[in-house]
Structures are given as structure tokens and as C-alpha cells.
Design a protein around this motif. Structure first.
Motif, PDB file in Angstrom:
ATOM      1  N   CYS A  39       1.478   7.277  -2.435  1.00  0.00           N
ATOM      2  CA  CYS A  39       1.386   5.765  -2.229  1.00  0.00           C
ATOM      3  C   CYS A  39       0.030   5.098  -2.869  1.00  0.00           C
ATOM      4  O   CYS A  39      -1.139   5.901  -3.009  1.00  0.00           O
ATOM      5  N   CYS A  55       0.556   7.678   5.449  1.00  0.00           N
ATOM      6  CA  CYS A  55       1.571   7.462   6.226  1.00  0.00           C
ATOM      7  C   CYS A  55       2.559   8.733   5.988  1.00  0.00           C
ATOM      8  O   CYS A  55       3.632   8.568   6.653  1.00  0.00           O
ATOM      9  N   GLY A 107       0.773  -1.198  -0.128  1.00  0.00           N
ATOM     10  CA  GLY A 107       0.217   0.080  -0.012  1.00  0.00           C
ATOM     11  C   GLY A 107       0.969   1.353  -0.083  1.00  0.00           C
ATOM     12  O   GLY A 107       0.261   2.353  -0.380  1.00  0.00           O
ATOM     13  N   HIS A 108       2.078   1.242   0.363  1.00  0.00           N
ATOM     14  CA  HIS A 108       2.919   2.400   0.553  1.00  0.00           C
ATOM     15  C   HIS A 108       3.986   2.143  -0.560  1.00  0.00           C
ATOM     16  O   HIS A 108       4.973   2.808  -0.580  1.00  0.00           O
ATOM     17  N   CYS A 151      -0.575  10.394   1.356  1.00  0.00           N
ATOM     18  CA  CYS A 151      -1.099   9.229   2.171  1.00  0.00           C
ATOM     19  C   CYS A 151      -1.224   9.380   3.510  1.00  0.00           C
ATOM     20  O   CYS A 151      -0.416  10.216   4.218  1.00  0.00           O
TER      21      CYS A 151
HETATM   22 ZN   LIG Z   1       1.676   5.567   2.262  1.00  0.00          ZN
END
Ligand SMILES: [Zn+2]
Length: 417
Positions: free
Chosen positions: A263, A258, A245-246, A256
Motif C-alpha cells: 500500500c 491494514c 493510502g491503501h 501495510c
Molecule cells: Zn494498506
């Protein structure tokens, strides 16, 4: 890494037991002859170790197979009552705790709804412990009969002396979850990433069964995956492999959760899909994490009549196809299983389009050798996968329990009380 050491007769006996047990567990009911053939053991060895496993109550004889006029052959299966396991799915919007027998038949479940991103880790531990207490009471089994608890969490799980969770997307920074749980319960605790437990469940019982090189993707609010390499979950140096996912699909793209930009999760995660739909509608309506499942169902249901819904789903399919093509090109899997509540919802409606989008981006040869399929197991698959953690450990140890069988438990040194 296994250290080189001298193999003793005892080690050999344990590894023979382990091989036989794995076969009976995953593929039973089997005859002694079948166990010997698949585990590569002589009839005498199988006969001895099966006798011991039956006497210890790990394996049970469950019937007879007619052998064409010969002596009927006994069929072996794991004994469901040998012990019980608990699987915990620490989800972003709800915690699911389930208790299973040794054959992984569910016996009791407990759900609590919460928003993980605003939940203090101490409160999360409280939810988990309440769930564990509740399912043990509901199933009416003795705590001493619980073989272990497997906890599946979003984010990275670093296995130091005990498991530490790095849930960057939900604000969990190096949370020592295993040690925190050990302070509250004497039950053996194992912690792993939810995509990996889902992958293990699909590999044992679901759509990845029978494959040695497979990718199981988990699509929900977060996006992750589990790579099965030569039959084993691939982990990487510190067990964080699989953070699909990243990976970047758009340099300088959407921010994102994160903190990075572009991402995959910021394009195909449930929150991203709903946000994009709202943007296309010219609105700025915030949806709570718990409301996302309903919103996604409404968007997929409206794609024939709602142009914004059709557009956002078209974009999602393109990004998801690109992400899957990356997995095809990187790992050359024989099967990709699309799971998680969002993965199941999208593949119900759009699997042919997702396959076509992946095909456009993937290299021809590896794409020609991969099947892209929907996950078999339902919404409880992550908790079921959690429960496979203590079972897997036990089978690999040949069902030689690592703690006293009389139920006495030694409190962890980390936990003063
Ligand atoms: Zn991410």
C-alpha cells in the motif's frame, strides 16, 4: 439520494434561505445586491429573507459599503454569536477538541495525548467527552448554545442509522462511535473521516477555496484523501471513498498496517519513512507514534549531510509523486492540496521535487491543468473541519434548527441513559 417529491412554497423558501446563507457564510461580508447576484435571487426575495435572518440573529449587518454617491449599502455577515460548534480531531497520537463561534473563530481548545492503536473505544469516548466539557467551560458558553459537535476520525466512517467507524489500521472494528457518544452527551453529534473534514476545511477557508474539482491529501501516520467533485465531497456507496493510502504501489511489497501488501501508506506514511531510515542505517530502533513528528523533522533537516536521510526522502518523493500522478490521472483535479502534519513538513522542503515526480508519472494533459500546492491551514485543520460538519448541516437546512431553540434536547432513542 434525494427522493423525488413535490416542491412546496415552504421548501422553496428554505432553499432560498440556504443559498443566501451559504454565500454570506463563505464569502461575507456581502451586500444584499451581491447575495442576490451570486445566489440567483431577486432583490425582493433577498430583502425579505435577509430581514428574517437578521431578526433571528443568524446574520448581522456589520457596516456599510460606500456605493459611489448612491445610498450606502449594508454589509452582511454571519453573526458569530448565533451559536457555537465543537470540532474533534481523533488523531492517532492525540485528541484535539476545539470550540468555535459561528464564524468558526476558535475560542477554546483541549488536547489529550494518547496512542489510538492501544486505546479502548470506551476510553476514546471518555477523552472526547472530557474535551467537550472542558472547552465549553473554558469558553464560558451555555451548552444550549452549542449547535453541534463534529468528530473527525481515522478510518472509514459508515453512516448507518448512526455513524460506525472501521479503523482497520488502528484495530477499531465496527465501533459504533456516534451511539457511544450519544450515551454521554445530548449535543448533536456528527462523525466523519478526518481526511474528509480536512478537505472540507481547506475547501471552505484554505488552499482549495474557489475550486470545484480538487483533491486534498492528508499525510501523517495514516494517508488519506478527500476528493471534491463539482463542489461536493465525493463519498462513494458507503462513504469510504478516498482511501488513497491503501492503493497498491508495489505488488507484493511492504506489509501495510491494514494487512495488505504494497500500500502507498507503507511507503509514504510517517512510520514507514522512519522505519526505512532505520533500515538504511542498519538499526532496528522502534519509534513510538508520538515520536514520529520529531523523527521526520530530524530526517528532513539532515538530508544535506546524511546519505540515508537523502535516500529515504528521495524514495518517499518518488512514491508520493506516483500516488499523486494516480490522482491526477483518475480525477483530473484543478488543484491538489498537500496537507496533514507530514504533508506540510514534506512540502516545506520538497514540493518542487514532489511536483516533478508526479509529472514523470502523470499523463501530460491532466498534469498541465493541475496545481500541486501546500495546505493553507495549520495543524488544527482536521478539528476545524470537524466543526464544519454541524455548520454545513445547518446552512443546508437554511438555519432552521432541527431541535428546539429553547435548549430542550431530546435524547437519542439509541441512548437509554
Ligand atoms: Zn494498506
Amino acid at each position: 439520494m434525494p427522493r423525488p417529491r413535490t416542491t412546496t412554497v415552504r421548501d422553496l423558501r428554505k432553499s432560498n434561505r440556504s443559498r443566501a446563507l451559504w454565500e454570506v457564510f463563505l464569502n461575507g461580508p456581502l451586500t444584499r445586491q451581491e447575495v442576490g447576484a451570486v445566489a440567483g435571487l431577486s432583490p425582493a426575495t433577498v430583502s425579505n429573507l435577509v430581514a428574517a435572518l437578521v431578526a433571528e440573529g443568524v446574520v448581522a449587518e456589520v457596516g456599510l459599503e460606500d456605493s459611489n454617491g448612491g445610498r450606502p449599502r449594508g454589509l452582511l455577515q454571519v453573526n458569530p454569536d448565533y451559536g457555537y460548534v465543537i470540532g474533534v480531531d481523533v488523531g492517532e497520537t492525540a485528541f484535539l477538541v476545539e470550540l468555535f463561534d459561528f464564524s468558526l473563530r476558535p475560542l477554546a481548545r483541549h488536547t489529550s495525548v494518547t496512542d489510538l492503536s492501544v486505546l479502548d473505544p470506551d476510553d476514546a469516548v471518555g477523552h472526547i467527552v472530557t474535551g467537550i466539557t472542558s472547552v465549553i467551560a473554558e469558553a464560558g458558553v451555555a451548552e444550549q448554545a452549542i449547535l453541534g459537535v463534529g468528530v473527525a476520525v481515522p478510518g472509514l466512517v459508515e453512516h448507518r442509522e448512526s455513524a460506525v467507524v472501521h479503523g482497520q489500521s488502528v484495530g477499531w472494528d465496527a465501533v459504533p462511535l456516534e451511539a457511544m457518544l450519544r450515551r454521554e452527551t445530548d449535543l448533536p453529534i456528527l462523525v466523519d473521516n478526518g481526511a474528509k473534514t480536512l478537505g472540507q476545511a481547506e475547501r471552505w477557508f484554505g488552499a482549495a477555496r474557489g475550486t470545484d474539482n480538487a483533491v486534498i491529501v492528508l499525510l501523517g501516520i495514516g494517508v488519506g484523501m478527500c476528493f471534491i467533485s463539482n463542489g461536493e465531497v465525493y463519498r462513494g456507496a458507503t462513504s469510504s471513498a478516498g482511501e488513497w493510502g491503501h492503493t497498491t504501489v508495489m505488488v507484493g511489497g511492504r506489509t501495510c498496517r491494514c494487512g495488505a501488501e504494497g500500500c502507498l501508506e507503507a511507503y509514504v506514511g510517517a512510520g514507514a519513512i522512519v522505519d526505512r531510515y532505520e533500515e538504511l542505517k542498519g538499526r532496528q530502533t522502534a519509534t513510538s507514534p508520538a515520536g514520529l513528528e520529531g523523527r521526520i523533522a530530524a530526517i528532513t533537516g539532515a538530508r544535506e549531510q546524511d546519505r540515508a536521510a537523502a535516500q529515504v526522502l528521495g524514495e518517499t518523493v518518488s512514491y508520493l509523486g506516483a500516488g499523486l500522478a494516480d490522482l491526477v490521472n483518475l480525477f483530473n483535479p484543478e488543484r491538489i492540496v498537500v496537507g496533514g502534519w507530514l504533508g506540510r513538513a514534506l512540502s516545506d522542503e520538497l514540493l518542487p521535487e514532489i511536483r516533478a515526480a508526479a509529472q514523470r508519472q502523470a499523463l501530460r494533459l491532466p498534469f498541465s491543468r493541475v496545481e500541486i500546492v501546500k495546505a493553507d491551514l495549520g495543524p488544527d485543520a482536521v478539528a476545524l473541519g470537524g466543526a464544519t460538519l454541524p455548520i454545513g448541516r445547518l446552512l443546508s437546512a437554511g438555519a432552521v434548527r432541527s431541535y428546539p431553540a429553547d435548549g430542550r434536547r431530546v435524547r437519542s432513542a439509541i441512548a437509554p441513559g
